[in-house]
Design a protein around this motif. Structure first.
Motif, PDB file in Angstrom:
ATOM      1  N   TYR A   1      29.990 -21.706 -95.620  1.00 34.51           N
ATOM      2  CA  TYR A   1      30.248 -22.404 -94.706  1.00 34.51           C
ATOM      3  C   TYR A   1      29.498 -22.335 -93.150  1.00 34.51           C
ATOM      4  N   ASP A   2      27.847 -22.823 -92.841  1.00 37.45           N
ATOM      5  CA  ASP A   2      27.618 -23.006 -91.518  1.00 37.45           C
ATOM      6  C   ASP A   2      27.567 -24.351 -90.608  1.00 37.45           C
ATOM      7  N   THR A   3      29.097 -24.550 -90.223  1.00 33.76           N
ATOM      8  CA  THR A   3      29.185 -25.441 -89.292  1.00 33.76           C
ATOM      9  C   THR A   3      29.189 -26.126 -88.309  1.00 33.76           C
ATOM     10  N   GLY A   4      28.002 -25.331 -87.000  1.00 36.43           N
ATOM     11  CA  GLY A   4      27.446 -26.195 -86.234  1.00 36.43           C
ATOM     12  C   GLY A   4      26.427 -26.547 -86.240  1.00 36.43           C
ATOM     13  N   THR A   5      26.172 -27.316 -87.731  1.00 38.46           N
ATOM     14  CA  THR A   5      24.864 -28.068 -87.063  1.00 38.46           C
ATOM     15  C   THR A   5      25.716 -29.731 -88.593  1.00 38.46           C
ATOM     16  N   PRO A   6      25.260 -31.109 -87.556  1.00 38.96           N
ATOM     17  CA  PRO A   6      25.820 -32.217 -88.521  1.00 38.96           C
ATOM     18  C   PRO A   6      25.532 -31.689 -90.090  1.00 38.96           C
ATOM     19  N   LEU A   7      24.319 -31.523 -90.163  1.00 40.72           N
ATOM     20  CA  LEU A   7      24.261 -31.407 -91.837  1.00 40.72           C
ATOM     21  C   LEU A   7      25.230 -30.505 -92.622  1.00 40.72           C
ATOM     22  N   GLY A   8      25.270 -28.952 -91.555  1.00 42.22           N
ATOM     23  CA  GLY A   8      26.246 -28.171 -92.522  1.00 42.22           C
ATOM     24  C   GLY A   8      27.815 -28.738 -92.307  1.00 42.22           C
ATOM     25  N   TRP A   9      27.642 -29.288 -91.219  1.00 38.92           N
ATOM     26  CA  TRP A   9      29.144 -29.983 -91.558  1.00 38.92           C
ATOM     27  C   TRP A   9      29.573 -30.501 -91.961  1.00 38.92           C
ATOM     28  N   LEU A  10      29.044 -31.507 -92.049  1.00 39.29           N
ATOM     29  CA  LEU A  10      28.931 -32.737 -93.652  1.00 39.29           C
ATOM     30  C   LEU A  10      29.289 -32.018 -94.791  1.00 39.29           C
ATOM     31  N   ARG A  11      28.091 -30.772 -95.208  1.00 37.15           N
ATOM     32  CA  ARG A  11      28.881 -30.440 -96.203  1.00 37.15           C
ATOM     33  C   ARG A  11      30.334 -29.381 -96.272  1.00 37.15           C
ATOM     34  N   ALA A  12      30.087 -28.512 -95.405  1.00 36.07           N
ATOM     35  CA  ALA A  12      31.419 -28.193 -95.836  1.00 36.07           C
ATOM     36  C   ALA A  12      32.279 -29.475 -95.783  1.00 36.07           C
ATOM     37  N   ASN A  13      32.020 -30.428 -95.093  1.00 34.04           N
ATOM     38  CA  ASN A  13      33.456 -31.346 -95.032  1.00 34.04           C
ATOM     39  C   ASN A  13      34.114 -32.145 -96.733  1.00 34.04           C
ATOM     40  N   LEU A  14      32.216 -32.390 -96.924  1.00 34.55           N
ATOM     41  CA  LEU A  14      32.756 -32.875 -98.446  1.00 34.55           C
ATOM     42  C   LEU A  14      32.991 -31.522 -99.881  1.00 34.55           C
ATOM     43  N   ALA A  15      32.665 -30.308 -99.041  1.00 31.74           N
ATOM     44  CA  ALA A  15      33.179 -29.240-100.258  1.00 31.74           C
ATOM     45  C   ALA A  15      34.659 -29.243-100.262  1.00 31.74           C
ATOM     46  N   PHE A  16      35.060 -29.525 -98.278  1.00 33.59           N
ATOM     47  CA  PHE A  16      36.804 -29.182 -98.465  1.00 33.59           C
ATOM     48  C   PHE A  16      37.505 -30.360 -99.430  1.00 33.59           C
ATOM     49  N   ALA A  17      36.750 -31.465 -98.560  1.00 35.82           N
ATOM     50  CA  ALA A  17      37.544 -32.885 -99.176  1.00 35.82           C
ATOM     51  C   ALA A  17      37.464 -32.497-100.511  1.00 35.82           C
ATOM     52  N   LEU A  18      36.338 -31.927-101.629  1.00 29.25           N
ATOM     53  CA  LEU A  18      36.324 -31.666-103.254  1.00 29.25           C
ATOM     54  C   LEU A  18      37.965 -30.872-103.130  1.00 29.25           C
ATOM     55  N   LYS A  19      37.859 -30.465-102.297  1.00 25.28           N
ATOM     56  CA  LYS A  19      39.090 -29.182-103.242  1.00 25.28           C
ATOM     57  C   LYS A  19      40.521 -29.519-102.796  1.00 25.28           C
ATOM     58  N   ARG A  20      40.668 -30.816-102.362  1.00 29.86           N
ATOM     59  CA  ARG A  20      41.807 -31.443-102.014  1.00 29.86           C
ATOM     60  C   ARG A  20      42.244 -31.836-103.401  1.00 29.86           C
ATOM     61  N   PRO A  21      43.176 -32.015-103.605  1.00 25.25           N
ATOM     62  CA  PRO A  21      44.236 -32.905-104.956  1.00 25.25           C
ATOM     63  C   PRO A  21      44.184 -33.946-104.516  1.00 25.25           C
ATOM     64  N   ASP A  22      44.801 -34.195-102.650  1.00 27.80           N
ATOM     65  CA  ASP A  22      45.392 -35.736-102.712  1.00 27.80           C
ATOM     66  C   ASP A  22      44.156 -36.031-102.291  1.00 27.80           C
ATOM     67  N   ILE A  23      42.589 -35.995-102.072  1.00 26.94           N
ATOM     68  CA  ILE A  23      42.196 -36.803-102.042  1.00 26.94           C
ATOM     69  C   ILE A  23      40.199 -36.644-103.234  1.00 26.94           C
ATOM     70  N   ALA A  24      40.085 -35.447-103.434  1.00 29.76           N
ATOM     71  CA  ALA A  24      39.080 -35.294-104.904  1.00 29.76           C
ATOM     72  C   ALA A  24      38.935 -36.170-105.427  1.00 29.76           C
ATOM     73  N   PRO A  25      40.131 -37.228-106.481  1.00 33.40           N
ATOM     74  CA  PRO A  25      39.642 -37.593-107.432  1.00 33.40           C
ATOM     75  C   PRO A  25      38.737 -39.094-106.935  1.00 33.40           C
ATOM     76  N   GLU A  26      39.693 -39.792-106.048  1.00 37.96           N
ATOM     77  CA  GLU A  26      38.776 -40.669-105.173  1.00 37.96           C
ATOM     78  C   GLU A  26      37.391 -40.760-104.931  1.00 37.96           C
ATOM     79  N   LEU A  27      37.442 -39.572-104.530  1.00 41.63           N
ATOM     80  CA  LEU A  27      36.176 -38.812-104.193  1.00 41.63           C
ATOM     81  C   LEU A  27      35.017 -38.308-105.029  1.00 41.63           C
ATOM     82  N   GLU A  28      35.014 -38.475-105.588  1.00 41.11           N
ATOM     83  CA  GLU A  28      34.753 -37.821-106.646  1.00 41.11           C
ATOM     84  C   GLU A  28      33.847 -39.324-107.530  1.00 41.11           C
ATOM     85  N   GLU A  29      34.673 -40.010-107.897  1.00 38.08           N
ATOM     86  CA  GLU A  29      33.748 -41.159-108.139  1.00 38.08           C
ATOM     87  C   GLU A  29      33.086 -41.919-106.712  1.00 38.08           C
ATOM     88  N   TYR A  30      33.901 -42.044-105.916  1.00 30.71           N
ATOM     89  CA  TYR A  30      32.823 -42.448-105.128  1.00 30.71           C
ATOM     90  C   TYR A  30      31.339 -42.288-104.930  1.00 30.71           C
TER      91      TYR A  30
END
Ligand code: G1P
Length: 287
Positions: free
Chosen positions: A252-281
């Protein structure tokens, strides 16, 4: 000689992330609930290195505070009986003793690495650029250290990028020596479209021989008028072998807003406490 020290370059101005970087170091932007710098520090530690030298600049003291102890917060959590959070806070502050070195003028990545010369000494060392985050089973840095020990030359992490992205990276030309491992024959920093020699782009992980310091010292300003590490590696190449390692794992190249947003989504989707609701959203947004 074994690699013992890691230099984290956290001195950049963060112009691609203005205006937030007017007062917040870009390394402190969160990925879910922890700052980018923490992921990089964890990569260093899980690779078996504990001696960290951080190259910083004006306005970056928040990063040093982050890894410091916060006794009043610990007391508060203790009184609340929040043992889990308390343990995480203690783990953070016990994690590392960071040695910081200041880059007083922003003269380029090569110059930032040179600033760490006295702290590194005459031994091979790792360099990490926090903009680049790599998520894989074995830390990328650990694989590169093993390559350094086996082949005895500097090692650069690379990935193949799309043609239209080559102008954003240092690009290497190289000959394959083993699966995913190349011997570098040339390097160019952010080439113009007509001069692109390959699609192998440098990602911000390096294992460098101490000879790089002499090479940087004689490197003239290059792209953007800055002293480029890529140009210094081209000089080093005349004397020593340099290898490129095409790592596995998600980059993940987090040096630009788009790259950072992608990384946030990817990392959040690996978090069991967040992923299910985020996927729904996210499903809802697409629907
Ligand atoms: C730096 C290096 C470049 C490399 C990139 C990786 O550029 O100069 O060679 O490809 O990091 O992220 P920067 O992104 O700091 O402009």
């Amino acid at each position: 000689m074994r690699v013992r020290k890691a230099v984290i370059i956290a001195a950049g101005k963060g112009t691609r992330f203005l205006p937030v970087t007017r007062s917040l170091p870009k390394e402190m932007l969160p990925l879910v609930d922890r700052p980018i710098i923490q992921y990089v520090v964890e990569e260093v530690l899980t690779s078996g290195l504990s001696h960290i030298i951080m190259v910083t600049s004006r306005g970056k003291s928040l990063m040093e505070d982050y890894f410091d102890r916060i006794p009043e917060l610990e007391l508060f959590l203790e009184q609340k009986g929040d043992g889990e959070r308390l343990e995480e806070m203690r783990r953070l502050s016990d994690m590392i003793g960071i040695h910081t070195v200041r880059q007083k003028e922003q003269l380029g990545l090569g110059h930032a690495v040179l600033t760490a010369r006295d702290a590194v000494g005459d031994e091979p060392f790792a360099v990490l650029l926090p903009d680049d985050l790599i998520d894989g089973e074995t830390p990328c840095l650990a694989r590169m250290m093993a390559i350094y020990e086996r082949y005895g030359g500097s090692v650069i992490a690379v990935q193949r990028v799309r043609d239209e992205d080559t102008r954003r990276y240092g690009i290497v030309t190289a000959e394959m020596v083993a699966e995913k491992l190349y011997r570098v024959t040339g390097l160019v920093e952010k080439p113009a479209a007509e001069d692109v020699p390959s699609r192998l782009a440098i990602v911000g992980r390096y294992i460098l021989s101490p000879q790089i310091f002499d090479a940087i010292s004689v490197t003239p300003p290059g792209k953007a008028g800055e002293i480029q590490l890529t140009d210094a590696l081209e000089i080093l190449l005349q004397k020593e072998a340099v290898y490129a390692f095409e790592f596995d794992g998600d980059w993940y190249d987090t040096g630009t807003p788009l790259g950072w947003l992608r990384a946030n989504l990817a990392f959040a989707l690996k978090r069991p406490d967040i992923a299910p609701e985020l996927e729904e959203y996210l499903k809802g947004m697409n629907g």
